[in-house]
Design a protein around this motif. Structure first.
Motif, PDB file in Angstrom:
ATOM      1  N   ILE A 233      41.241 -34.108  -1.839  1.00 46.58           N
ATOM      2  CA  ILE A 233      40.600 -34.666  -0.645  1.00 46.58           C
ATOM      3  C   ILE A 233      41.502 -35.653   0.078  1.00 46.58           C
ATOM      4  CG2 ILE A 233      38.664 -36.044   0.192  1.00 46.58           C
ATOM      5  CD1 ILE A 233      36.959 -34.782  -2.016  1.00 46.58           C
ATOM      6  N   ILE A 234      42.047 -36.629  -0.639  1.00 50.51           N
ATOM      7  CA  ILE A 234      42.880 -37.636   0.009  1.00 50.51           C
ATOM      8  C   ILE A 234      44.197 -37.045   0.529  1.00 50.51           C
ATOM      9  CG2 ILE A 234      44.201 -39.758  -0.415  1.00 50.51           C
ATOM     10  CD1 ILE A 234      41.805 -40.762  -2.043  1.00 50.51           C
ATOM     11  N   PRO A 235      44.916 -36.208  -0.252  1.00 50.57           N
ATOM     12  CA  PRO A 235      46.115 -35.570   0.323  1.00 50.57           C
ATOM     13  C   PRO A 235      45.801 -34.718   1.549  1.00 50.57           C
ATOM     14  CG  PRO A 235      46.150 -35.402  -2.062  1.00 50.57           C
ATOM     15  CD  PRO A 235      44.806 -35.941  -1.703  1.00 50.57           C
ATOM     16  N   LEU A 236      44.653 -34.017   1.542  1.00 48.36           N
ATOM     17  CA  LEU A 236      44.283 -33.186   2.684  1.00 48.36           C
ATOM     18  C   LEU A 236      43.985 -34.056   3.908  1.00 48.36           C
ATOM     19  CD1 LEU A 236      43.571 -30.077   3.257  1.00 48.36           C
ATOM     20  CD2 LEU A 236      41.233 -30.907   3.318  1.00 48.36           C
ATOM     21  N   GLN A 237      43.242 -35.138   3.728  1.00 42.55           N
ATOM     22  CA  GLN A 237      42.969 -36.038   4.843  1.00 42.55           C
ATOM     23  C   GLN A 237      44.263 -36.615   5.407  1.00 42.55           C
ATOM     24  OE1 GLN A 237      40.217 -39.029   3.427  1.00 42.55           O
ATOM     25  NE2 GLN A 237      38.429 -37.759   3.858  1.00 42.55           N
ATOM     26  N   PHE A 238      45.190 -36.976   4.518  1.00 39.67           N
ATOM     27  CA  PHE A 238      46.479 -37.521   4.933  1.00 39.67           C
ATOM     28  C   PHE A 238      47.248 -36.502   5.769  1.00 39.67           C
ATOM     29  CE2 PHE A 238      51.062 -37.926   3.955  1.00 39.67           C
ATOM     30  CZ  PHE A 238      51.303 -39.188   4.471  1.00 39.67           C
ATOM     31  N   ALA A 239      47.349 -35.269   5.258  1.00 38.06           N
ATOM     32  CA  ALA A 239      48.110 -34.227   5.955  1.00 38.06           C
ATOM     33  C   ALA A 239      47.446 -33.858   7.285  1.00 38.06           C
ATOM     34  CB  ALA A 239      48.232 -32.992   5.060  1.00 38.06           C
ATOM     35  N   TYR A 240      46.120 -33.771   7.298  1.00 35.85           N
ATOM     36  CA  TYR A 240      45.405 -33.394   8.521  1.00 35.85           C
ATOM     37  C   TYR A 240      45.569 -34.471   9.591  1.00 35.85           C
ATOM     38  CZ  TYR A 240      41.666 -31.885  11.643  1.00 35.85           C
ATOM     39  OH  TYR A 240      40.952 -31.472  12.741  1.00 35.85           O
ATOM     40  N   ALA A 241      45.403 -35.744   9.208  1.00 37.58           N
ATOM     41  CA  ALA A 241      45.561 -36.845  10.163  1.00 37.58           C
ATOM     42  C   ALA A 241      46.981 -36.854  10.729  1.00 37.58           C
ATOM     43  CB  ALA A 241      45.240 -38.169   9.492  1.00 37.58           C
TER      44      ALA A 241
ATOM     45  N   GLN B   3      47.440 -34.330  13.332  1.00 37.86           N
ATOM     46  CA  GLN B   3      46.735 -34.691  14.561  1.00 37.86           C
ATOM     47  C   GLN B   3      47.313 -35.940  15.231  1.00 37.86           C
ATOM     48  OE1 GLN B   3      43.902 -32.716  15.647  1.00 37.86           O
ATOM     49  NE2 GLN B   3      44.885 -31.439  14.102  1.00 37.86           N
ATOM     50  N   GLY B   4      48.334 -36.524  14.604  1.00 38.71           N
ATOM     51  CA  GLY B   4      48.938 -37.729  15.147  1.00 38.71           C
ATOM     52  C   GLY B   4      48.058 -38.957  15.014  1.00 38.71           C
ATOM     53  N   LYS B   5      47.205 -38.971  13.992  1.00 42.13           N
ATOM     54  CA  LYS B   5      46.293 -40.096  13.780  1.00 42.13           C
ATOM     55  C   LYS B   5      46.777 -40.966  12.625  1.00 42.13           C
ATOM     56  CE  LYS B   5      42.182 -37.623  15.426  1.00 42.13           C
ATOM     57  NZ  LYS B   5      40.835 -37.112  15.063  1.00 42.13           N
TER      58      LYS B   5
ATOM     59  N   ILE C  50      45.565 -43.175   9.605  1.00 46.51           N
ATOM     60  CA  ILE C  50      44.385 -43.474   8.782  1.00 46.51           C
ATOM     61  C   ILE C  50      44.777 -44.122   7.457  1.00 46.51           C
ATOM     62  CG2 ILE C  50      42.994 -41.616   9.804  1.00 46.51           C
ATOM     63  CD1 ILE C  50      43.505 -40.025   7.185  1.00 46.51           C
ATOM     64  N   SER C  51      45.935 -44.775   7.430  1.00 48.12           N
ATOM     65  CA  SER C  51      46.443 -45.350   6.181  1.00 48.12           C
ATOM     66  C   SER C  51      45.445 -46.309   5.544  1.00 48.12           C
ATOM     67  CB  SER C  51      47.768 -46.075   6.429  1.00 48.12           C
ATOM     68  OG  SER C  51      48.745 -45.184   6.888  1.00 48.12           O
ATOM     69  N   GLU C  52      44.887 -47.200   6.338  1.00 46.75           N
ATOM     70  CA  GLU C  52      43.947 -48.185   5.802  1.00 46.75           C
ATOM     71  C   GLU C  52      42.695 -47.513   5.247  1.00 46.75           C
ATOM     72  OE1 GLU C  52      44.461 -51.402   5.288  1.00 46.75           O
ATOM     73  OE2 GLU C  52      46.503 -51.056   6.040  1.00 46.75           O
ATOM     74  N   ASP C  53      42.225 -46.470   5.933  1.00 48.36           N
ATOM     75  CA  ASP C  53      41.043 -45.737   5.459  1.00 48.36           C
ATOM     76  C   ASP C  53      41.320 -45.080   4.104  1.00 48.36           C
ATOM     77  OD1 ASP C  53      39.685 -46.408   7.778  1.00 48.36           O
ATOM     78  OD2 ASP C  53      40.298 -44.580   8.823  1.00 48.36           O
TER      79      ASP C  53
END
Length: 424
Positions: free
Chosen positions: A344-352, A355-357, A359-362
């Motif tokens: 989940i966390i690696p996927l969120q990292f790669a997806y963000a 998308q040029g977002k 989300i490090s703090e999240d």
């Protein structure tokens, strides 16, 4: 002594810079040491140095001995034509460019104080597990926490590489990528690669269509795992086998068996039959799984998403034709934590990132909600006084051990650098 120690000395000017001369006696003044390159080519790029009365701009190459220039065949490489200074610990031979002009040499061994050398030798002394195990607890908490954050994101960068590879294979279908990652997670270490091959052997478009009937998903998974090949008396087995061959015919799919799944040394709750049924039920109950997982920002919501079990049949079976005491086989919190850490966390990292977002703090907030992992490496750090309160800290320590300690990269590590500074 290792070459990276010389890189450290040059980068931070940890030597007497006031009385420098080339081996041939010309005075040296360092204006800029250059940019440290950990790539192919010279070690420091675009340095500025005055040698004699001439100011030079170019690259600096560093070796233990001058003769290493020829050992590494730099004389044949055009990338080294613009080297303006050869920094060595010991000068043992002259070095020439392709036009026969001699490259100036700075021999460092007489310009570094004995304390700095002793501190380096102390840090790099023969180790039992890691070099700094007796001093690591002394590191300033602010330095240590900042380094852990860097290590955590380094580990995420490494974990994101297979995600980008899967994106290419799935024509940028993030839902399909998530499915592949989850399948690998559900297979654990023993069956992870096999589970991945099983789901990759079935077009994801078909899995989407059949996700409304969980038995069809189970049939496809168990069938391509070779678990429906035998003849059984069990009615559920017969039903799945019928569905499997019907689906192969319906979609004109070739049967693509992968290597056999492993039951040996697994606790029954981790048997491939149970994990594949749970995976099927997850996709049956969560029709838009990627949108839910990519947006989740709390462990509580993740537990809710993964609140699934097996099909009814597996509540009193672990294998076909072998009945067992009835038990609801839900995913445990510890298993969901592993999924959170590894998928989940690696996927969120790669997806963000795609998308040029930012989300490090999240991500840090989310990983800090996950319980710390338990393994031999984390236990060993704990014995040195480095206790972990969350998966953020354990993931950082795993990165530290595997990518720095095991590779003797103390001079690339904030902990090693801090220890050298404290005693220099």
């Amino acid at each position: 002594m290792k070459e990276n120690f010389l890189h450290y000395l040059w980068k931070f000017k940890k030597f007497d810079t006031l009385n420098l001369k080339t081996f041939n006696g010309e005075e040296i003044a360092i204006i800029n040491v250059g940019h440290y390159l950990e790539l192919a080519g010279p070690d420091f790029f675009n340095a500025q140095i005055v040698i004699g009365n001439q100011k030079w701009a170019g690259n600096v190459e560093i070796h233990l001995k001058s003769s290493d220039w020829y050992v590494h065949h730099h004389e044949r490489d055009e990338a080294y034509e613009n080297v303006i200074l050869h920094v060595v610990w010991e000068h043992d031979t002259e070095i020439f460019r392709s036009n026969n002009s001699e490259i100036p040499v700075l021999e460092l061994k007489n310009h570094v104080d004995s304390v700095t050398i002793a501190n380096y030798q102390s840090l790099m002394s023969p180790k039992s597990w890691i070099f700094c195990e007796k001093q690591i607890k002394e590191i300033d908490e602010f330095v240590f926490k900042n380094w852990q954050e860097r290590l955590f994101f380094e580990r995420l960068e490494r974990k994101s590489k297979p995600i980008y590879d899967l994106l290419k294979l799935t024509n940028n279908d993030w839902e399909a990528v998530l499915f592949c990652l989850l399948a690998k997670n559900f297979g654990l270490n023993t069956n992870g690669e096999i589970f991945l091959k099983i789901v990759q052997s079935i077009p994801f478009s078909i899995l989407r269509k059949e996700s409304f009937e969980v038995e069809n998903l189970e049939a496809l998974f168990l069938g391509n795992a070779g678990l429906l090949d035998a003849e059984k008396e069990d009615n559920y087995f017969k039903d799945l086998k019928f569905r499997y061959f019907y689906l192969l015919h319906k979609y004109q799919m070739e049967r693509r068996l992968v290597e056999p799944v492993q039951f040996f040394k697994h606790r029954p709750d981790n048997f491939p039959t149970i994990r594949l049924s749970q995976l099927a039920n997850l996709y049956h109950s969560q029709q838009n799984l990627f949108s839910g997982i990519s947006a989740t920002n709390s462990v509580k919501s993740i537990y809710k998403i993964f609140e699934i079990s097996t099909s009814n049949y597996w509540e009193n079976h672990y294998q076909f034709d072998k009945e067992s005491p009835k038990k609801k086989k839900k995913l445990s919190k510890s298993f969901i934590d592993l999924v959170t850490i590894n998928t989940i966390i690696p996927l969120q990292f790669a997806y963000a990132k795609s998308q040029g977002k930012e989300i490090s703090e999240d991500l840090i907030q989310l990983i800090n909600e996950v319980a710390p992992e338990k393994n031999a490496i984390i236990d060993k750090f704990s014995s040195f006084g480095i206790k972990s309160k969350s998966a953020f800290e354990t993931q950082s320590l795993l990165q530290l051990k595997n990518e720095y300690c095991n590779k003797s990269r103390c001079l690339d590590c904030a902990i090693g650098m801090e220890l050298l500074k404290k005693i220099s």
